[in-house]
Write a protein that holds these residues in place. Structure first.
Motif, PDB file in Angstrom:
ATOM      1  N   TYR A  12      -3.855  -9.383   8.778  1.00 18.33           N
ATOM      2  CA  TYR A  12      -3.192  -9.877   7.575  1.00 18.33           C
ATOM      3  C   TYR A  12      -4.149 -10.663   6.673  1.00 18.33           C
ATOM      4  N   ILE A  14      -6.601 -10.871   3.761  1.00 18.06           N
ATOM      5  CA  ILE A  14      -6.688 -10.042   2.557  1.00 18.06           C
ATOM      6  C   ILE A  14      -7.883 -10.453   1.709  1.00 18.06           C
ATOM      7  N   GLU A  20      -5.062  -5.505   1.543  1.00 20.67           N
ATOM      8  CA  GLU A  20      -3.689  -5.783   1.128  1.00 20.67           C
ATOM      9  C   GLU A  20      -2.750  -4.661   1.571  1.00 20.67           C
ATOM     10  N   ASP A  24       0.249  -5.138   4.252  1.00 16.35           N
ATOM     11  CA  ASP A  24       1.606  -4.756   3.869  1.00 16.35           C
ATOM     12  C   ASP A  24       2.209  -3.791   4.885  1.00 16.35           C
ATOM     13  N   ILE A  64       1.901 -11.616   0.538  1.00 17.86           N
ATOM     14  CA  ILE A  64       0.881 -10.562   0.534  1.00 17.86           C
ATOM     15  C   ILE A  64       0.596 -10.080  -0.884  1.00 17.86           C
ATOM     16  N   GLY A  65       1.632  -9.628  -1.592  1.00 17.72           N
ATOM     17  CA  GLY A  65       1.430  -8.993  -2.885  1.00 17.72           C
ATOM     18  C   GLY A  65       0.991  -9.926  -3.993  1.00 17.72           C
ATOM     19  N   ARG A  68      -1.680 -13.064  -1.872  1.00 20.86           N
ATOM     20  CA  ARG A  68      -2.745 -12.506  -1.031  1.00 20.86           C
ATOM     21  C   ARG A  68      -3.094 -13.467   0.110  1.00 20.86           C
TER      22      ARG A  68
END
Length: 165
Positions: A12, A14, A20, A24, A64-65, A68
């Motif tokens: 995870y 990034i 990424e 995800d 995440i999106g 990051r």
């Protein structure tokens, strides 16, 4: 029980678009396992789905999106930044009940995750505490809807969302 292979923080981390995408995909797999675990613990399919969907929005869209950030090593203030700022400005009609449903999923995710992947106690406590601050989020929403044309900067500073690196 969650697949221990999905509990590797490196999955995870990034640093690129490829990272990424990987984070995800792994997060989606982990959420499906969380969903199954909730069903095995007796949650109704509807409730298990609601909780998993709430965690999904926070983890995959926000951490995440947008941020990051590593879902297994979240900053302690991540839920506050999400609920008190990002969720409000990212949704056309932010709704307190929907936000609280999302945060119920986040709390459930981190509680279940903590059984196999212990987070630092202070981080876990802050994340869980911030998931239950209904009155504070209601106030943030009211303030947002009542902003004067020059009031956004003050509102934003009360719950800052640091710039992305």
């Amino acid at each position: 029980m969650l697949n221990p292979q999905l509990l590797d923080p490196q999955l995870y981390q990034i640093d690129s678009l490829t990272d990424e995408i990987r984070a995800d995909q792994n997060c989606a797999t982990l959420l499906r396992q969380i969903h199954q675990q909730l069903l095995q613990q007796g949650e109704s399919p509807l409730q298990a789905g609601l909780l998993a969907r709430g965690a999904d929005y926070f983890l995959r869209d926000f951490l995440i999106g947008h941020r990051r950030q590593n879902i297994l090593c979240p900053p302690a203030e991540a839920v506050w930044q999400f609920g008190g700022h990002w969720y409000i400005i990212q949704n056309l009609e932010p709704d307190l009940d929907i936000l609280m449903d999302i945060l119920s999923g986040v709390a459930t995710f981190y509680r279940l995750l903590h059984e196999q992947f212990p987070l630092p106690p202070a981080t876990l406590e802050r994340l869980l505490q911030d998931c239950h601050q209904r009155d504070i989020y209601a106030c943030r929403l009211e303030q947002f809807w009542g902003l004067a044309p020059d009031g956004y900067d003050k509102w934003r500073q009360d719950c800052p969302l640091p710039p992305l690196n």
